[in-house]
Scaffold this motif. Structure first.
Motif, short mmCIF file in Angstrom:
data_model
loop_
_atom_site.label_atom_id
_atom_site.label_comp_id
_atom_site.label_asym_id
_atom_site.label_seq_id
_atom_site.Cartn_x
_atom_site.Cartn_y
_atom_site.Cartn_z
N GLY A 13 -50.52 -14.34 -5.24
CA GLY A 13 -49.36 -14.07 -6.10
C GLY A 13 -49.23 -12.60 -6.45
N SER A 18 -45.40 -12.86 -4.28
CA SER A 18 -44.42 -13.21 -5.31
C SER A 18 -43.00 -12.92 -4.85
N VAL A 35 -47.15 -21.30 -5.61
CA VAL A 35 -47.89 -20.04 -5.43
C VAL A 35 -49.29 -20.25 -5.99
N GLU A 37 -52.76 -18.35 -6.90
CA GLU A 37 -53.28 -17.00 -7.13
C GLU A 37 -54.67 -17.09 -7.76
N ARG A 126 -43.14 -11.94 -11.57
CA ARG A 126 -43.64 -13.16 -12.22
C ARG A 126 -42.65 -13.65 -13.28
N TRP A 137 -46.43 -22.21 -10.29
CA TRP A 137 -47.46 -21.16 -10.20
C TRP A 137 -48.81 -21.76 -10.59
#
Length: 410
Positions: A13, A18, A35, A37, A126, A137
């Motif tokens: 991310g 992103s 996503v 991360e 973000r 996320w």
């Protein structure tokens, strides 16, 4: 064990991962995107201290960030345009050495690009993704395994969760775990150089000019920040880099003033210093069954031309365009033929950039007499030939080549 399905799973991310998620979600709101991360989201305070890592964002990258919906937030926080760029060679007598000067006025643009903190770009993306309901996320979360099948790839996370995705994209940086799991081999080499980064206060104003001086050990760049300071990227030998990070501030400032030819007068103060090793690395294949690579996971480049993240944003925009077109024409976005189109589009462009940055670095980072003369003549010749100079600067701004649609128009 929780199992979830999605159309697109982005591993990483950071800025590039992103951007891909935001670009696809903006154009195809019905696609389910996840996503993953590894690090918890870094907090960013628009009024807080500056992050130590910055990027020179090209015109093409700015357009891509606009299309992702994040640029207005980023620009409102703090960015510094640079309107001119000066590059000169440390070899030879002062005043007589080769130099080149790029000016945005010469090509009729307001600026050549913007210097922006990496943390700020990530924060802007973000915040944008938070407003996009189709993007989920997961952070902190780390990938443990990939199992490609005919219709989906099953991704296992280290905490035991599983996600089935029609397409997995590795955007997890130069040491990409997804690239390793997908069995994509890399080529390349490490440079005998580390880059020292810091933000410094100079006696004279930077006047929104980016500066780069080529020293025998590597280039030294001064990039203008919005608060009037400069961000430096000083590429040098690993031993000297370690010494520069460790030495007392007064000694460092004196060394930096000397190394910069006192172009901005005396260097008066400096913030935190850090260094990292430099390498050239490229994935031999960008795609496999239901899998693609973008950004530093696909290619790592010397920072001398500031092209690293700009190449990554072009990857993200090209892949987003390829995927969205496939969905709109009823094709499977994870289909090998669809992904090969993206690979053909970006791999050649990226390799050309990698090799030209490598050649420039090798030409300038040495002390051989014949090469010194060649360099000075080359810089002076390009500087005196406006068509050639304009081609150089337009390429650096990301305005040349086979560009994705969102990078062509503002």
């Amino acid at each position: 064990v929780m199992s979830r399905r999605c159309d697109l799973l982005v591993v990483g991310g950071g800025m590039v991962g992103s951007a891909l998620a935001a670009l696809v979600a903006e154009r195809e709101p019905d696609m389910a995107i996840v996503v993953v991360e590894a690090k918890p989201p870094a907090a960013f305070e628009p009024g807080g201290p500056y992050g130590i890592r910055v990027s020179a964002i090209s015109t093409a990258s700015k357009r891509i960030l606009k299309a992702s919906g994040a640029w207005s937030r980023i620009e409102a926080a703090r960015v510094s345009p640079y309107r001119e760029m000066r590059v000169w060679d440390a070899a030879g007598p002062a005043g007589g050495h080769g130099a080149i000067h790029f000016d945005s006025a010469e090509i009729g643009t307001a600026d050549l690009g913007h210097i922006v903190e990496n943390d700020l770009i990530q924060w802007g993306l973000r915040e944008q993704i938070r407003e996009l309901p189709s993007v989920k996320w997961l952070a902190p979360a780390a990938i443990a395994d990939l199992a490609p099948e005919r219709d989906v790839t099953t991704v296992s996370l280290e905490d035991g969760r599983r996600i089935q995705a029609r397409l997995v994209v590795g955007a997890d940086g130069a040491g990409s775990r997804t690239r390793l799991l997908a069995g994509s081999e890399t080529g390349g080499w490490a440079y005998e150089q580390h880059a020292v980064v810091a933000h410094v206060t100079t006696a004279q104003p930077h006047a929104e000019v980016a500066r780069q001086r080529f020293l025998p050990t590597g280039p030294l760049a001064f990039l203008p920040l919005a608060d009037g300071r400069c961000s430096i990227v000083w590429s040098t030998t690993p031993d000297e880099a370690a010494a520069l990070v460790a030495m007392p501030e007064a000694d460092f400032l004196a060394r930096l003033t000397e190394a910069s030819d006192a172009e901005l007068g005396e260097i008066q103060a400096c913030g935190q210093r850090a260094s990292f090793p430099l390498q050239l690395r490229f994935a031999r294949r960008y795609t496999a069954q239901r899998f693609a690579l973008i950004g530093d996971a696909a290619h790592a480049v010397h920072p001398l031309a500031g092209q690293g993240v700009n190449m990554g944003f072009l990857d993200a925009a090209s892949l987003a365009e390829t995927l969205c077109q496939s969905v709109e024409t009823g094709r499977d976005p994870g289909d090998a033929a669809v992904l090969r189109r993206y690979e053909r589009w970006r791999k050649g462009e990226n390799l050309a950039t990698l090799l030209s940055c490598d050649a420039i670095g090798r030409l300038f980072s040495n002390d051989r007499e014949l090469l010194k003369v060649t360099r000075r003549m080359g810089l002076s010749l390009v500087n005196a030939a406006p068509p050639l100079k304009n081609q150089f600067i337009r390429r650096a701004m990301g305005l040349v080549g086979d560009l994705p649609r969102v990078a062509r128009t503002s």
